[in-house]
Motif scaffolding. Structure first.
Motif, PDB file in Angstrom:
ATOM      1  N   UNK A   1      10.089  -4.012   5.315  1.00 24.21           N
ATOM      2  CA  UNK A   1      11.350  -3.490   4.789  1.00 24.21           C
ATOM      3  C   UNK A   1      11.475  -3.853   3.313  1.00 24.21           C
ATOM      4  N   UNK A   2      11.101  -5.077   2.974  1.00 19.38           N
ATOM      5  CA  UNK A   2      11.180  -5.529   1.589  1.00 19.38           C
ATOM      6  C   UNK A   2      10.112  -4.880   0.711  1.00 19.38           C
ATOM      7  N   UNK A   3       8.937  -4.666   1.256  1.00 22.48           N
ATOM      8  CA  UNK A   3       7.839  -4.088   0.488  1.00 22.48           C
ATOM      9  C   UNK A   3       6.972  -3.215   1.397  1.00 22.48           C
ATOM     10  N   UNK A   4       7.310  -1.931   1.510  1.00 21.67           N
ATOM     11  CA  UNK A   4       6.587  -1.036   2.415  1.00 21.67           C
ATOM     12  C   UNK A   4       5.097  -0.854   2.078  1.00 21.67           C
ATOM     13  N   UNK A   5       4.712  -1.175   0.850  1.00 23.37           N
ATOM     14  CA  UNK A   5       3.308  -1.007   0.453  1.00 23.37           C
ATOM     15  C   UNK A   5       2.450  -2.216   0.805  1.00 23.37           C
ATOM     16  N   UNK A   6       3.011  -3.176   1.511  1.00 26.85           N
ATOM     17  CA  UNK A   6       2.298  -4.402   1.875  1.00 26.85           C
ATOM     18  C   UNK A   6       1.044  -4.117   2.701  1.00 26.85           C
ATOM     19  N   UNK A   7       1.152  -3.199   3.619  1.00 27.59           N
ATOM     20  CA  UNK A   7       0.050  -2.932   4.529  1.00 27.59           C
ATOM     21  C   UNK A   7      -1.140  -2.279   3.858  1.00 27.59           C
ATOM     22  N   UNK A   8      -2.249  -2.314   4.553  1.00 20.79           N
ATOM     23  CA  UNK A   8      -3.485  -1.695   4.074  1.00 20.79           C
ATOM     24  C   UNK A   8      -3.507  -0.224   4.457  1.00 20.79           C
ATOM     25  N   UNK A   9      -4.204   0.564   3.646  1.00 19.15           N
ATOM     26  CA  UNK A   9      -4.377   1.973   3.980  1.00 19.15           C
ATOM     27  C   UNK A   9      -5.310   2.106   5.176  1.00 19.15           C
ATOM     28  N   UNK A  10      -4.974   2.990   6.079  1.00 20.78           N
ATOM     29  CA  UNK A  10      -5.837   3.240   7.231  1.00 20.78           C
ATOM     30  C   UNK A  10      -6.729   4.449   6.927  1.00 20.78           C
ATOM     31  N   UNK A  11      -7.555   4.806   7.865  1.00 20.27           N
ATOM     32  CA  UNK A  11      -8.418   5.977   7.713  1.00 20.27           C
ATOM     33  C   UNK A  11      -7.630   7.268   7.848  1.00 20.27           C
ATOM     34  N   UNK A  12      -6.425   7.193   8.407  1.00 21.63           N
ATOM     35  CA  UNK A  12      -5.578   8.370   8.578  1.00 21.63           C
ATOM     36  C   UNK A  12      -4.722   8.553   7.324  1.00 21.63           C
ATOM     37  N   UNK A  13      -4.679   9.744   6.820  1.00 26.81           N
ATOM     38  CA  UNK A  13      -3.944  10.023   5.590  1.00 26.81           C
ATOM     39  C   UNK A  13      -2.459   9.697   5.736  1.00 26.81           C
ATOM     40  N   UNK A  14      -1.928   8.933   4.779  1.00 28.03           N
ATOM     41  CA  UNK A  14      -0.518   8.609   4.768  1.00 28.03           C
ATOM     42  C   UNK A  14      -0.103   7.513   5.730  1.00 28.03           C
ATOM     43  N   UNK A  15      -1.062   6.891   6.394  1.00 29.89           N
ATOM     44  CA  UNK A  15      -0.757   5.852   7.383  1.00 29.89           C
ATOM     45  C   UNK A  15      -1.278   4.508   6.881  1.00 29.89           C
ATOM     46  N   UNK A  16      -0.446   3.506   6.990  1.00 28.07           N
ATOM     47  CA  UNK A  16      -0.814   2.135   6.636  1.00 28.07           C
ATOM     48  C   UNK A  16      -0.760   1.277   7.895  1.00 28.07           C
ATOM     49  N   UNK A  17      -1.328   0.086   7.787  1.00 31.92           N
ATOM     50  CA  UNK A  17      -1.237  -0.844   8.909  1.00 31.92           C
ATOM     51  C   UNK A  17      -1.122  -2.266   8.401  1.00 31.92           C
ATOM     52  N   UNK A  18      -0.557  -3.091   9.245  1.00 27.68           N
ATOM     53  CA  UNK A  18      -0.417  -4.512   8.950  1.00 27.68           C
ATOM     54  C   UNK A  18      -0.796  -5.280  10.216  1.00 27.68           C
ATOM     55  N   UNK A  19      -1.498  -6.377  10.027  1.00 25.02           N
ATOM     56  CA  UNK A  19      -1.924  -7.178  11.174  1.00 25.02           C
ATOM     57  C   UNK A  19      -0.769  -8.023  11.688  1.00 25.02           C
ATOM     58  N   UNK A  20      -0.736  -8.141  12.992  1.00 21.15           N
ATOM     59  CA  UNK A  20       0.240  -9.003  13.659  1.00 21.15           C
ATOM     60  C   UNK A  20      -0.567  -9.978  14.501  1.00 21.15           C
ATOM     61  N   UNK A  21      -0.620 -11.199  14.033  1.00 21.17           N
ATOM     62  CA  UNK A  21      -1.456 -12.183  14.708  1.00 21.17           C
ATOM     63  C   UNK A  21      -2.917 -11.790  14.586  1.00 21.17           C
TER      64      UNK A  21
END
Length: 57
Positions: free
Chosen positions: A28-48
Motif C-alpha cells: 500500500x505504501x509502495x506498490x512498486x516494491x514487488x518484483x516483475x513477474x513473467x506475466x505482463x503488468x504483474x508483480x509479486x512479493x515473497x511471503x515467508x
C-alpha cells in the motif's frame, strides 16, 4: 484452516496471517516494491519462504 488441521495448531496460521498483513501494508505504501513477474503488468512479493503474492497495480 488447512494449516490448523495439518499442524494441529493455529500458531503457523497466525504467523502467516501477520506476514501477509505486513506485506500488504508494505505494498500500500509502495506498490512498486514487488518484483516483475513473467506475466505482463504483474508483480509479486515473497511471503515467508513458501508463498508469493502476485498483484497488479
Amino acid at each position: 484452516m488447512y494449516w490448523n488441521i495439518h499442524n494441529f495448531s493455529e500458531k503457523y496460521s497466525k504467523k502467516l496471517k501477520k506476514e501477509v498483513e505486513k506485506r500488504l501494508r508494505q505494498l500500500i505504501e509502495n506498490p512498486q516494491t514487488g518484483s516483475l513477474s513473467e506475466m505482463e503488468g504483474i508483480r509479486f512479493i515473497l511471503i515467508g519462504k513458501n508463498f508469493s503474492l502476485y498483484y497488479r497495480t
